[in-house]
Design a protein around this motif. Structure first.
Motif, PDB file in Angstrom:
ATOM      1  N   LEU A  72       0.833  -1.199   0.000  1.00  8.78           N
ATOM      2  CA  LEU A  72       0.000   0.000   0.000  1.00  8.78           C
ATOM      3  C   LEU A  72       0.870   1.253   0.000  1.00  8.78           C
ATOM      4  N   TYR A  73       1.888   1.259   0.837  1.00 14.86           N
ATOM      5  CA  TYR A  73       2.813   2.392   0.908  1.00 14.86           C
ATOM      6  C   TYR A  73       3.484   2.640  -0.444  1.00 14.86           C
ATOM      7  N   LEU A  74       3.994   1.572  -1.046  1.00  9.44           N
ATOM      8  CA  LEU A  74       4.653   1.679  -2.354  1.00  9.44           C
ATOM      9  C   LEU A  74       3.671   2.126  -3.429  1.00  9.44           C
ATOM     10  N   GLY A  75       2.490   1.501  -3.449  1.00  2.00           N
ATOM     11  CA  GLY A  75       1.511   1.806  -4.488  1.00  2.00           C
ATOM     12  C   GLY A  75       1.019   3.242  -4.438  1.00  2.00           C
ATOM     13  N   LEU A  76       0.666   3.711  -3.233  1.00  2.00           N
ATOM     14  CA  LEU A  76       0.188   5.084  -3.114  1.00  2.00           C
ATOM     15  C   LEU A  76       1.301   6.087  -3.379  1.00  2.00           C
ATOM     16  N   GLY A  77       2.511   5.774  -2.918  1.00  2.00           N
ATOM     17  CA  GLY A  77       3.631   6.665  -3.196  1.00  2.00           C
ATOM     18  C   GLY A  77       3.938   6.746  -4.689  1.00  2.00           C
ATOM     19  N   ALA A  78       3.894   5.610  -5.369  1.00  2.00           N
ATOM     20  CA  ALA A  78       4.125   5.594  -6.813  1.00  2.00           C
ATOM     21  C   ALA A  78       3.039   6.367  -7.550  1.00  2.00           C
ATOM     22  N   ALA A  79       1.822   6.342  -6.997  1.00  2.00           N
ATOM     23  CA  ALA A  79       0.696   7.027  -7.632  1.00  2.00           C
ATOM     24  C   ALA A  79       0.662   8.526  -7.347  1.00  2.00           C
ATOM     25  N   GLY A  80       1.531   9.016  -6.461  1.00  2.00           N
ATOM     26  CA  GLY A  80       1.594  10.455  -6.223  1.00  2.00           C
ATOM     27  C   GLY A  80       1.497  10.914  -4.784  1.00  2.00           C
ATOM     28  N   MET A  81       1.242  10.009  -3.839  1.00  2.00           N
ATOM     29  CA  MET A  81       1.220  10.402  -2.426  1.00  2.00           C
ATOM     30  C   MET A  81       2.639  10.806  -2.003  1.00  2.00           C
ATOM     31  N   PRO A  82       2.841  12.036  -1.551  1.00  2.15           N
ATOM     32  CA  PRO A  82       4.201  12.496  -1.258  1.00  2.15           C
ATOM     33  C   PRO A  82       4.712  12.033   0.101  1.00  2.15           C
ATOM     34  N   TRP A  83       4.845  10.729   0.278  1.00  2.49           N
ATOM     35  CA  TRP A  83       5.267  10.227   1.576  1.00  2.49           C
ATOM     36  C   TRP A  83       6.474   9.304   1.513  1.00  2.49           C
ATOM     37  N   PHE A  84       7.195   9.322   0.375  1.00  2.88           N
ATOM     38  CA  PHE A  84       8.519   8.722   0.358  1.00  2.88           C
ATOM     39  C   PHE A  84       9.478   9.700   1.042  1.00  2.88           C
ATOM     40  N   ALA A  85      10.730   9.313   1.197  1.00  3.05           N
ATOM     41  CA  ALA A  85      11.709  10.177   1.860  1.00  3.05           C
ATOM     42  C   ALA A  85      11.752  11.549   1.209  1.00  3.05           C
ATOM     43  N   GLU A  86      11.839  12.569   2.040  1.00  2.00           N
ATOM     44  CA  GLU A  86      11.914  13.966   1.612  1.00  2.00           C
ATOM     45  C   GLU A  86      10.669  14.428   0.864  1.00  2.00           C
ATOM     46  N   GLY A  87       9.534  13.796   1.138  1.00  2.00           N
ATOM     47  CA  GLY A  87       8.280  14.205   0.529  1.00  2.00           C
ATOM     48  C   GLY A  87       8.159  13.894  -0.947  1.00  2.00           C
ATOM     49  N   THR A  88       8.940  12.936  -1.426  1.00  2.00           N
ATOM     50  CA  THR A  88       8.886  12.580  -2.842  1.00  2.00           C
ATOM     51  C   THR A  88       7.785  11.556  -3.101  1.00  2.00           C
ATOM     52  N   SER A  89       7.479  11.379  -4.377  1.00  2.00           N
ATOM     53  CA  SER A  89       6.510  10.374  -4.812  1.00  2.00           C
ATOM     54  C   SER A  89       6.859   9.982  -6.237  1.00  2.00           C
ATOM     55  N   GLY A  90       6.087   9.051  -6.795  1.00  2.17           N
ATOM     56  CA  GLY A  90       6.344   8.608  -8.160  1.00  2.17           C
ATOM     57  C   GLY A  90       7.345   7.468  -8.198  1.00  2.17           C
ATOM     58  N   THR A  91       7.959   7.287  -9.366  1.00  2.00           N
ATOM     59  CA  THR A  91       8.909   6.175  -9.541  1.00  2.00           C
ATOM     60  C   THR A  91      10.227   6.613 -10.167  1.00  2.00           C
TER      61      THR A  91
END
Length: 198
Positions: free
Chosen positions: A82-101
């Protein structure tokens, strides 16, 4: 590892959350999965850039391994997917507020999916009950994260694995050791607090 340990099926911390509070186990599990994803996303924002490296120091790996151990394998896997999928889809919750792939540290996130699953699998066999076994689980989880992260980093940047090690692992080992010590204290203490050892 002994056959008894491999065959053991013990509760994980998440199993102690009463299903009736959430009107059923399915709702409880969904809430735990979403909560764990959010916990990892928040921990990822504790981020310190490292000069000369695209890999920041974060609280992310610590949160992933704690969540995986607390949830067990399948819930840990679901939380990280879920974390990976939402982050890849644009949720800015990867490190440093990043998202996508499109960034070189994405491999670490793939590694976190596997590491949370492995930590949950081992916790189901009681490795979160003692400090030394907890340390073993955290070491294995970190190794899985680095294996995926460095491989992807080297490929994405077009560098060797030794160069990837220099910019993506070597300077992080002390911090990892601190996180392992914290986990060694937290997980066994949680079990003592709830009074369940079996």
């Amino acid at each position: 590892m002994s056959t008894a340990l491999l065959d053991a099926r013990r509760p994980v911390l998440a199993d102690l959350v009463p299903a009736r509070v959430f009107r059923g186990a399915a709702v409880r599990d969904a809430a735990l999965i979403v909560g764990a994803s959010a916990f990892v996303g928040l921990a990822a924002q504790i981020s310190v850039p490292v000069p000369g490296s695209p890999v920041p120091v974060t609280g992310q790996t610590f949160a992933v391994l704690l969540a995986g151990s607390a949830l067990g394998a399948w819930r840990g896997l679901a939380a990280m997917v879920l974390y990976l999928g939402l982050g890849a889809a644009g949720m800015p919750w990867f490190a440093e507020g990043t998202s996508g792939t499109g960034f070189p540290t994405l491999g670490y996130v793939f590694g976190m999916v596997l590491a949370a699953t492995a930590a949950g699998f081992l916790a189901r066999r009681g490795t979160d009950r003692s400090p030394l076994r907890t340390a073993g689980t955290m070491l294995l989880g970190n190794a899985v994260i680095y294996a995926a992260g460095l491989t992807y980093l080297a490929h994405d940047l077009g560098i060797s694995m030794s160069q990837a090690y220099e910019i993506g692992m070597r300077n992080y080992l002390f911090g990892d050791a601190v996180k392992i010590v914290l986990a060694m204290a937290l997980l066994p203490s949680a079990w003592k607090l709830v009074g369940r050892r079996g």
